[in-house]
Design a protein around this motif. Structure first.
Motif, PDB file in Angstrom:
ATOM      1  N   ALA A  29      -4.063  14.422  12.966  1.00 41.41           N
ATOM      2  CA  ALA A  29      -4.504  13.778  11.726  1.00 41.41           C
ATOM      3  C   ALA A  29      -3.444  13.844  10.638  1.00 41.41           C
ATOM      4  O   ALA A  29      -3.266  12.890   9.874  1.00 41.41           O
ATOM      5  CB  ALA A  29      -5.804  14.404  11.240  1.00 41.41           C
ATOM      6  N   LYS A  30      -2.729  14.968  10.560  1.00 42.74           N
ATOM      7  CA  LYS A  30      -1.689  15.094   9.538  1.00 42.74           C
ATOM      8  C   LYS A  30      -0.564  14.102   9.794  1.00 42.74           C
ATOM      9  O   LYS A  30      -0.046  13.481   8.857  1.00 42.74           O
ATOM     10  CB  LYS A  30      -1.154  16.524   9.513  1.00 42.74           C
ATOM     11  CG  LYS A  30      -2.144  17.535   8.950  1.00 42.74           C
ATOM     12  CD  LYS A  30      -1.530  18.925   8.866  1.00 42.74           C
ATOM     13  CE  LYS A  30      -2.515  19.917   8.268  1.00 42.74           C
ATOM     14  NZ  LYS A  30      -1.945  21.287   8.194  1.00 42.74           N
ATOM     15  N   ALA A  31      -0.189  13.938  11.043  1.00 37.02           N
ATOM     16  CA  ALA A  31       0.827  12.947  11.371  1.00 37.02           C
ATOM     17  C   ALA A  31       0.303  11.542  11.095  1.00 37.02           C
ATOM     18  O   ALA A  31       1.035  10.662  10.621  1.00 37.02           O
ATOM     19  CB  ALA A  31       1.240  13.079  12.834  1.00 37.02           C
ATOM     20  N   ILE A  36      -0.350   5.185   8.239  1.00 34.92           N
ATOM     21  CA  ILE A  36      -1.434   4.246   7.926  1.00 34.92           C
ATOM     22  C   ILE A  36      -1.034   3.196   6.893  1.00 34.92           C
ATOM     23  O   ILE A  36      -1.896   2.482   6.370  1.00 34.92           O
ATOM     24  CB  ILE A  36      -2.688   4.993   7.437  1.00 34.92           C
ATOM     25  CG1 ILE A  36      -2.380   5.806   6.169  1.00 34.92           C
ATOM     26  CG2 ILE A  36      -3.246   5.891   8.538  1.00 34.92           C
ATOM     27  CD1 ILE A  36      -3.624   6.328   5.469  1.00 34.92           C
ATOM     28  N   ALA A  37       0.263   3.070   6.627  1.00 34.37           N
ATOM     29  CA  ALA A  37       0.704   2.125   5.593  1.00 34.37           C
ATOM     30  C   ALA A  37       0.222   0.708   5.864  1.00 34.37           C
ATOM     31  O   ALA A  37      -0.107  -0.042   4.941  1.00 34.37           O
ATOM     32  CB  ALA A  37       2.230   2.156   5.471  1.00 34.37           C
ATOM     33  N   MET A  38       0.163   0.321   7.144  1.00 31.72           N
ATOM     34  CA  MET A  38      -0.258  -1.039   7.485  1.00 31.72           C
ATOM     35  C   MET A  38      -1.773  -1.189   7.501  1.00 31.72           C
ATOM     36  O   MET A  38      -2.289  -2.305   7.621  1.00 31.72           O
ATOM     37  CB  MET A  38       0.321  -1.438   8.848  1.00 31.72           C
ATOM     38  CG  MET A  38       1.826  -1.614   8.842  1.00 31.72           C
ATOM     39  SD  MET A  38       2.493  -2.185  10.439  1.00 31.72           S
ATOM     40  CE  MET A  38       2.236  -0.746  11.451  1.00 31.72           C
ATOM     41  N   CYS A  39      -2.498  -0.075   7.374  1.00 33.37           N
ATOM     42  CA  CYS A  39      -3.968  -0.111   7.416  1.00 33.37           C
ATOM     43  C   CYS A  39      -4.586  -0.233   6.029  1.00 33.37           C
ATOM     44  O   CYS A  39      -5.636  -0.860   5.854  1.00 33.37           O
ATOM     45  CB  CYS A  39      -4.507   1.156   8.083  1.00 33.37           C
ATOM     46  SG  CYS A  39      -3.807   1.547   9.687  1.00 33.37           S
ATOM     47  N   ILE A  40      -3.920   0.399   5.043  1.00 31.88           N
ATOM     48  CA  ILE A  40      -4.581   0.579   3.747  1.00 31.88           C
ATOM     49  C   ILE A  40      -4.748  -0.709   2.961  1.00 31.88           C
ATOM     50  O   ILE A  40      -5.626  -0.808   2.101  1.00 31.88           O
ATOM     51  CB  ILE A  40      -3.833   1.620   2.891  1.00 31.88           C
ATOM     52  CG1 ILE A  40      -2.397   1.160   2.598  1.00 31.88           C
ATOM     53  CG2 ILE A  40      -3.845   2.976   3.575  1.00 31.88           C
ATOM     54  CD1 ILE A  40      -1.632   2.105   1.669  1.00 31.88           C
ATOM     55  N   VAL A 101      -3.363   7.908  14.127  1.00 30.67           N
ATOM     56  CA  VAL A 101      -4.113   7.111  13.145  1.00 30.67           C
ATOM     57  C   VAL A 101      -5.615   7.292  13.358  1.00 30.67           C
ATOM     58  O   VAL A 101      -6.393   7.460  12.404  1.00 30.67           O
ATOM     59  CB  VAL A 101      -3.719   5.627  13.244  1.00 30.67           C
ATOM     60  CG1 VAL A 101      -4.689   4.754  12.441  1.00 30.67           C
ATOM     61  CG2 VAL A 101      -2.299   5.414  12.742  1.00 30.67           C
ATOM     62  N   ALA A 102      -6.034   7.265  14.620  1.00 32.39           N
ATOM     63  CA  ALA A 102      -7.451   7.449  14.935  1.00 32.39           C
ATOM     64  C   ALA A 102      -7.940   8.822  14.475  1.00 32.39           C
ATOM     65  O   ALA A 102      -9.030   8.951  13.904  1.00 32.39           O
ATOM     66  CB  ALA A 102      -7.676   7.282  16.435  1.00 32.39           C
TER      67      ALA A 102
END
Length: 219
Positions: A29-31, A36-40, A101-102
């Protein structure tokens, strides 16, 4: 009796398939927080709406099961789910990226226990539709505890997104959009669009873990 047996057999096959396709890569999760730049731009904005192929809110993925998020991204990557922007993003991710990411989003759900019973009982029509679709058989208690990690939590999801997703399973995939899943297609095709909307409205009204994880720049 024969119809009931066929339905149960289909659900058993679906469960077995989900287990076979569970992601083996361990997520961090920390990685994931750095990936997640493309998710937000979509999933980090409360109420953000997609306009293709119709207008509906993009799904809440905070608190969603890591196994399901990974399975969905893998399906977009392989083209089993079709949506141009999601395919383009998933195609850039390695198996480790997907797992990270998951794991990140799975840790960012609502706090506290989901009630064992729905906040409100379905009306007679919706109760009949839920029984016909055997929805709880896979999505679990209160539609918030899937029986397999690659199945989604759907309680509290945006109703218009749920309806759009069910429509994509029901309709034949096109070049640009659609979902290939024999089990969900078979279930969704039993219902009219009005019935699918009624199901989505009820399930979306239930309490659940799901939430938008807003970025500070969007708050």
């Amino acid at each position: 009796m024969k119809k009931t047996f066929t339905t149960l057999l289909g659900l058993s096959v679906a469960c077995a398939t989900g287990l076979l396709h569970a992601q083996d890569t361990q997520g961090d999760a920390k990685a994931g927080a750095g990936k997640i730049a493309m998710c937000i731009g979509c999933h980090g904005i409360p109420g953000y709406q997609s306009s293709f192929p119709q207008v509906y809110k993009v799904p809440k993925i905070g608190g969603q099961g890591a196994g399901y998020i990974a399975a969905a991204l893998d399906a977009y990557k392989k083209g089993e789910r079709k949506f141009p922007s999601m395919h383009a993003i998933a195609d850039t991710l390695t198996a480790q990226d997907i797992a990270d990411v998951a794991a990140y989003y799975a840790e960012h759900g609502k706090q506290g226990e989901v009630p064992a019973q729905p906040a409100r009982a379905p009306d007679a029509q919706v109760a009949q539709l839920l029984q016909k679709g055997a929805c709880v058989s896979c999505h679990g208690e209160n539609f918030a505890k899937p029986i397999d990690p690659t199945y989604p939590k759907i309680a509290g999801q945006y109703p218009d997104y749920l309806f759009a997703a069910l429509r994509q399973y029901k309709d034949d995939p096109t070049t640009y959009v659609g979902r290939s899943n024999a089990i969900m297609a078979g279930i969704a095709k039993q219902f009219t669009n009005a019935e699918l909307k009624a199901l989505a409205g009820y399930v979306g009204s239930l309490p659940g873990d799901l939430q938008v994880v807003p970025e500070s720049r969007f708050r």
